[in-house]
Design an enzyme around this catalytic site. Structure first.
Site, PDB file in Angstrom:
ATOM      1  CG  PHE A   1      13.050   0.948   6.790  1.00  0.00           C
ATOM      2  CD1 PHE A   1      12.947   2.007   6.352  1.00  0.00           C
ATOM      3  CD2 PHE A   1      12.071  -0.132   6.789  1.00  0.00           C
ATOM      4  CE1 PHE A   1      11.678   2.741   5.629  1.00  0.00           C
ATOM      5  CE2 PHE A   1      10.906   0.286   6.102  1.00  0.00           C
ATOM      6  CZ  PHE A   1      10.741   1.719   5.561  1.00  0.00           C
TER       7      PHE A   1
ATOM      8  NE  ARG B   1       9.976   1.332  11.716  1.00  0.00           N
ATOM      9  CZ  ARG B   1       9.486   1.394  10.325  1.00  0.00           C
ATOM     10  NH1 ARG B   1       8.212   1.687  10.387  1.00  0.00           N
ATOM     11  NH2 ARG B   1      10.176   1.247   9.481  1.00  0.00           N
TER      12      ARG B   1
ATOM     13  CG  PHE C   1       4.184   5.451   8.062  1.00  0.00           C
ATOM     14  CD1 PHE C   1       4.574   4.719   9.327  1.00  0.00           C
ATOM     15  CD2 PHE C   1       3.952   4.651   6.867  1.00  0.00           C
ATOM     16  CE1 PHE C   1       4.883   3.485   9.365  1.00  0.00           C
ATOM     17  CE2 PHE C   1       4.366   3.209   6.809  1.00  0.00           C
ATOM     18  CZ  PHE C   1       4.787   2.701   8.132  1.00  0.00           C
ATOM     19  CB  THR C   2       8.601   4.672   6.239  1.00  0.00           C
ATOM     20  OG1 THR C   2       7.613   3.773   6.322  1.00  0.00           O
ATOM     21  CG2 THR C   2       9.408   4.805   7.515  1.00  0.00           C
TER      22      THR C   2
ATOM     23  CE1 TYR D   1      -8.562  -7.278 -15.337  1.00  0.00           C
ATOM     24  CE2 TYR D   1     -10.165  -5.545 -15.852  1.00  0.00           C
ATOM     25  CZ  TYR D   1      -8.881  -6.044 -15.673  1.00  0.00           C
ATOM     26  OH  TYR D   1      -7.941  -4.976 -15.536  1.00  0.00           O
TER      27      TYR D   1
ATOM     28  CG  ASP E   1      -2.244   6.550   7.445  1.00  0.00           C
ATOM     29  OD1 ASP E   1      -2.976   5.472   7.681  1.00  0.00           O
ATOM     30  OD2 ASP E   1      -1.180   6.334   7.131  1.00  0.00           O
TER      31      ASP E   1
ATOM     32  CE  LYS F   1      -0.091  -1.576   8.811  1.00  0.00           C
ATOM     33  NZ  LYS F   1       0.405  -1.646   6.977  1.00  0.00           N
TER      34      LYS F   1
HETATM   35  C1  P71 Z   1       4.025  -1.446   9.658  1.00  0.00           C
HETATM   36  C2  P71 Z   1       3.461  -0.938   8.199  1.00  0.00           C
HETATM   37  C3  P71 Z   1       4.061  -1.826   7.243  1.00  0.00           C
HETATM   38  C4  P71 Z   1       5.568  -1.149   6.963  1.00  0.00           C
HETATM   39  C5  P71 Z   1       5.428  -0.195   6.020  1.00  0.00           C
HETATM   40  C6  P71 Z   1       6.828   0.478   6.043  1.00  0.00           C
HETATM   41  C7  P71 Z   1       8.012   0.013   6.742  1.00  0.00           C
HETATM   42  C8  P71 Z   1       7.861  -1.258   7.466  1.00  0.00           C
HETATM   43  C9  P71 Z   1       6.437  -1.775   7.591  1.00  0.00           C
HETATM   44  C10 P71 Z   1       2.159   0.497   6.926  1.00  0.00           C
HETATM   45  C11 P71 Z   1       1.481   1.697   7.032  1.00  0.00           C
HETATM   46  C12 P71 Z   1       1.284   2.447   8.266  1.00  0.00           C
HETATM   47  C13 P71 Z   1       0.496   3.635   8.160  1.00  0.00           C
HETATM   48  C14 P71 Z   1       0.312   4.337   9.467  1.00  0.00           C
HETATM   49  C15 P71 Z   1       0.420   3.601   5.949  1.00  0.00           C
HETATM   50  C16 P71 Z   1       1.349   2.396   5.874  1.00  0.00           C
HETATM   51  C17 P71 Z   1       1.384   1.820   4.664  1.00  0.00           C
HETATM   52  N1  P71 Z   1       2.896   0.234   8.278  1.00  0.00           N
HETATM   53  N2  P71 Z   1       0.186   4.191   6.945  1.00  0.00           N
HETATM   54  O1  P71 Z   1       3.397  -0.652  10.583  1.00  0.00           O
HETATM   55  O2  P71 Z   1       1.436   1.951   9.328  1.00  0.00           O
HETATM   56  O3  P71 Z   1       0.750   0.422   4.371  1.00  0.00           O
HETATM   57  O4  P71 Z   1       2.184  -1.412   4.275  1.00  0.00           O
HETATM   58  O5  P71 Z   1      -0.133  -1.394   3.587  1.00  0.00           O
HETATM   59  O6  P71 Z   1       1.495  -0.319   2.159  1.00  0.00           O
HETATM   60  O7  P71 Z   1       4.574  -2.372  10.056  1.00  0.00           O
HETATM   61  P1  P71 Z   1       0.982  -0.623   3.525  1.00  0.00           P
END
Ligand code: P71
Length: 438
Positions: free
Chosen positions: A430, A364, A106-107, A54, A197, A240
């Site tokens: 979305f 997007r 970013f969303t 843990y 980021d 990623k």
């Molecule tokens: C991508 C994603 C995943 C995603 C997130 C939201 C809507 C659709 C798909 C995530 C990112 C990202 C950047 C630059 C933070 C996050 C969040 N991307 N910054 O591109 O690209 O990370 O998904 O691990 O929570 O499909 P998280």
């Protein structure tokens, strides 16, 4: 593989939203490069070394060491993924009424800033909003815009400047080292932090190596470390660059911020030595970070994306240029010029590509942009469909199939009609919104 009839039915059931399709009904999955890459033999071997204590897992200490060695950040807190880190960072640093300037939204990042009481302000260069503009560093910050914001609101209202490497919503476009250094000089003048980021920092480093003077002989690893050195902390979605199916972290240099974040993480994620992850996940992440800065890996990864992009260009399909790091972004406004933004051209195009061949992509555009705090729709200049390439998964033959399918849809574009939204969730609409064909 599925038939057209099966895909028609699947699309209807999914409300024409590719997020709601079952993966079984998908042939080539380009929804995202997030958590969809293939782990290496070494990563899988690391999974067997999970220390599932843990507290104080050996894998945590390994990960902490890797973050220090490769990125140079002093303190690290694991989180279940990127948005977990964004949540904690936003809660620690943002006060009600604060302004957070950033190189394009970013969303999830912007939503966490807003939920903490802040407001995001876009300071990316104008070129980033123009899909045709071939400027090599469309992730750059417009320094005049940033300084004007600081003068208007005062440095006290700006807890940090949010700098993304490989700007996702602009099409995976890089920021240059020169621009980042200039942002550092400007923020130093006003005593403002930079939070990075770093989700796709290694991919950004590749473009610096290829395009920026003085970097062609430098390794990806050294460029990544230099980028991080100009920032005070970072949020990371390790799904990623870092080649894991789940995981992320928050990293900071400042002890006070670390202490507060370390306290906050126990509320939302888990103890500060696991942050919602199993020990084995942290081990795979530590190994994946090392692989992510391998020059041959990054060259092959981005080379595959460029191969697909060049095919699309050959077929005269309108895409965002220059070709970005993690996928091809098709310009839906140009592809379907007869469909107004209110009738969701990118959402429509994503549905049509799926119908043609079972390829799943992601909207997007206006659906992703969502609504402002006052309820009005954002109208983003970019209305794109992202064909995102997972790492180490697909072959060149898959890229050919993707380009050919998109070309078939392009040939019948005049006959494609838009859609209306029939169900709209309150946050990040979305993911679960539903549509009907007009
Ligand atoms: C991508 C994603 C995943 C995603 C997130 C939201 C809507 C659709 C798909 C995530 C990112 C990202 C950047 C630059 C933070 C996050 C969040 N991307 N910054 O591109 O690209 O990370 O998904 O691990 O929570 O499909 P998280």
């Amino acid at each position: 593989m599925t038939t057209v009839a099966q895909r028609k039915k699947a699309l209807q059931q999914a409300g024409y939203n590719t997020f709601l399709l079952k993966s079984e009904d998908v042939y080539i999955d380009l929804l995202t490069d997030s958590g969809t890459s293939a782990m290496s033999d070494r990563q899988w071997a690391g999974m067997m070394l999970g220390d599932e204590a843990y507290a104080g897992s050996a894998n945590f200490y390994h990960l902490e060491q890797v973050v220090r060695d490769i990125y140079g950040y002093k303190h690290m807190i694991p989180t279940h993924q990127g948005r977990g880190a964004e949540n904690i960072l936003s809660k620690v640093l943002i006060k009600k009424g604060d302004i957070i300037p950033g190189n394009m939204y970013f969303t999830t990042t912007r939503l966490h800033q807003e939920l903490a009481g802040g407001r995001f302000e876009d300071i990316i260069i104008n070129e980033a909003h123009d899909p045709e503009n071939e400027f090599p560093f469309k992730g750059n910050v417009n320094l005049e815009k940033l300084e004007a914001l600081i003068k208007k609101h005062g440095a006290k209202k700006i807890p940090y400047v949010s700098i993304a490497t490989s700007v996702n919503m602009a099409g995976g476009q890089p920021i240059s080292m020169k621009n980042l250094k200039d942002v550092r000089a400007l923020t130093n003048k006003y005593g403002i932090r930079i939070i990075h980021d770093m989700t796709r920092v290694a991919e950004n480093a590749y473009f610096i190596q290829q395009r920026e003077k003085g970097y062609d002989k430098k390794s990806i690893a050294s460029i990544v470390k230099e980028i991080c050195s100009y920032t005070d902390g970072a949020t990371m979605s390790a799904k990623k660059d870092a080649l894991v199916n789940i995981g992320g972290f928050l990293a900071v240099n400042d002890w006070d911020v670390f202490e507060e974040a370390r306290n906050m993480v126990v509320i939302y994620e888990g103890l500060h030595t696991y942050g919602g992850l199993a020990g084995r996940d942290m081990e795979a992440m530590a190994i994946g970070i090392g692989e992510s800065v391998n020059d041959d890996h990054i060259k092959a990864r981005i080379g595959q994306v460029i191969y697909l992009g060049e095919k699309m260009i050959e077929y005269e399909i309108p895409i965002v240029k220059p070709i970005g790091g993690h996928g091809i972004f098709v310009d839906a406004k140009k592809f379907l010029p007869h469909i107004p933004q209110d009738a969701f051209p990118a959402q429509t195009l994503a549905a049509e590509v799926y119908l043609d061949s079972g390829i799943r992509t992601m909207e997007r555009g206006i659906v992703s942009a969502g609504r402002k705090a006052n309820g009005e729709n954002y109208y983003p200049k970019l209305e794109l469909v992202r064909f995102t390439i997972p790492r180490r998964v697909y072959t060149q033959a898959h890229m050919d199939v993707i380009a050919e399918s998109t070309q078939r849809v392009f040939e019948k574009r005049d006959r494609i009609k838009g859609m209306e939204m029939v169900y709209e969730p309150k946050y990040l609409r979305f993911f679960q919104a539903k549509f009907r064909k007009l």
